[in-house]
Design a protein around this motif. Structure first.
Motif, short mmCIF file in Angstrom:
data_model
loop_
_atom_site.label_atom_id
_atom_site.label_comp_id
_atom_site.label_asym_id
_atom_site.label_seq_id
_atom_site.Cartn_x
_atom_site.Cartn_y
_atom_site.Cartn_z
N SER A 144 -50.00 56.74 61.45
CA SER A 144 -50.23 57.25 60.10
C SER A 144 -51.67 57.72 59.91
CB SER A 144 -49.86 56.19 59.05
OG SER A 144 -50.58 54.99 59.28
N LEU A 145 -52.63 57.00 60.49
CA LEU A 145 -54.03 57.43 60.39
C LEU A 145 -54.26 58.72 61.17
CD1 LEU A 145 -56.40 54.32 60.69
CD2 LEU A 145 -56.37 56.03 58.87
N TRP A 146 -53.75 58.76 62.40
CA TRP A 146 -53.99 59.90 63.26
C TRP A 146 -53.33 61.17 62.73
CZ3 TRP A 146 -57.17 61.92 66.37
CH2 TRP A 146 -56.81 62.91 67.30
N GLU A 147 -52.20 61.02 62.08
CA GLU A 147 -51.46 62.19 61.62
C GLU A 147 -51.79 62.58 60.18
OE1 GLU A 147 -47.32 61.62 62.41
OE2 GLU A 147 -47.59 61.74 64.58
N ALA A 148 -52.76 61.90 59.58
CA ALA A 148 -53.18 62.30 58.23
C ALA A 148 -53.68 63.74 58.25
CB ALA A 148 -54.28 61.36 57.73
N THR A 149 -53.23 64.53 57.32
CA THR A 149 -53.51 65.97 57.34
C THR A 149 -54.78 66.36 56.58
OG1 THR A 149 -52.05 66.27 55.44
CG2 THR A 149 -51.09 66.58 57.62
N ASP A 150 -55.34 65.44 55.80
CA ASP A 150 -56.58 65.73 55.08
C ASP A 150 -57.29 64.43 54.78
OD1 ASP A 150 -55.40 64.61 52.67
OD2 ASP A 150 -54.34 66.51 52.45
N GLU A 151 -58.51 64.54 54.26
CA GLU A 151 -59.32 63.35 54.03
C GLU A 151 -58.75 62.45 52.95
OE1 GLU A 151 -63.96 62.04 54.03
OE2 GLU A 151 -63.45 64.15 53.83
N VAL A 152 -58.10 63.04 51.96
CA VAL A 152 -57.52 62.25 50.88
C VAL A 152 -56.41 61.34 51.41
CG1 VAL A 152 -56.21 62.32 48.72
CG2 VAL A 152 -58.10 63.92 49.09
N SER A 153 -55.48 61.92 52.17
CA SER A 153 -54.38 61.12 52.71
C SER A 153 -54.89 60.12 53.74
CB SER A 153 -53.31 62.02 53.33
OG SER A 153 -53.86 62.85 54.34
N TRP A 154 -55.91 60.50 54.53
CA TRP A 154 -56.50 59.58 55.50
C TRP A 154 -57.12 58.38 54.81
CZ3 TRP A 154 -61.86 58.57 56.33
CH2 TRP A 154 -62.14 57.80 57.47
#
Length: 225
Positions: free
Chosen positions: A138-148
């Protein structure tokens, strides 16, 4: 012009970029060279017939890239705290990408006779066991800083969220997996090793959240223990 003629030319182009100060150029170069090495393993005889020196030149270039990357960010870790500020998504992506690229190289080196490449043979050099395990899917596949940030905050205990500058993510490394495999390897291993329930719990949590690269690392730890 064949595919491997193109790869040979690309290797020379990448090597010519070695003096550029951009960490992203060196990271992308290391990733490209690693892919070429993986492809070479399945086409070894054909490649060596026409480009006998290509494996060495690829490994030499990869070593050069990682020497620059080590100067920009030492080791194979993805730290989660910085003085007075929270780590940015961009910095985390860079550190994690470097870690994952090195992981692929060391997996390759564990399966094939790679005697020239990243520093890994001397006592003072980095070893596979020191490399941290890949971050969660889930961390690696976060698409932007907000979701990360949302995923990262969920992984930090409540007391850590209250003091984000002082909190840090505890990352397991490859040696932890090998040690746990040995512990579960048989009666003779269990008789000489004390079970670390905390370590086992952390590894099991990582198993549940790992991505495809994590699966490969886990498989290697079973094969190589």
């Amino acid at each position: 012009m064949s595919f491997w003629d193109t790869v040979a030319q690309e290797q020379e182009r990448i090597y010519d970029l070695r003096c550029l100060p951009s960490k992203w150029v060196h990271l992308a170069s290391a990733q490209a060279i690693t892919i070429y090495l993986l492809l070479l393993t399945s086409n070894r005889d054909n490649v060596l017939q026409h480009h006998p020196n290509l494996p060495i030149t690829l490994l030499f270039t990869l070593r050069t890239n990682f020497e620059h990357l080590h100067r920009m960010l030492s080791g194979y870790t993805a730290p989660t705290k910085q003085p007075r500020c929270r780590q940015t998504w961009e910095d985390w992506v860079f550190a994690e990408s470097k870690l994952r690229t090195a992981t692929v190289y060391f997996i390759l080196a564990s399966c094939y006779d790679v005697d020239y490449g990243l520093p890994c043979d001397r006592d003072i050099d980095h070893k596979f066991g020191e490399i941290e395990l890949p971050a969660t899917k889930s961390l690696w596949e976060a698409t932007d800083e907000v979701s990360w940030n949302k995923v990262r905050d969920l992984a930090i205990p409540a007391q850590g969220r209250a003091h984000p500058v002082e909190s840090s993510e505890t990352r397991l490394n490859y040696t932890n997996l090998v040690e746990l495999n040995k512990l579960h390897g048989g009666p003779e291993c269990r008789a000489t090793m004390k079970c670390d329930s905390g370590l086992e719990s952390k590894v099991q949590t990582w198993y549940k959240k790992m991505d495809e690269l994590g699966m490969l690392v886990s498989l290697c730890s079973v094969m190589g223990d």
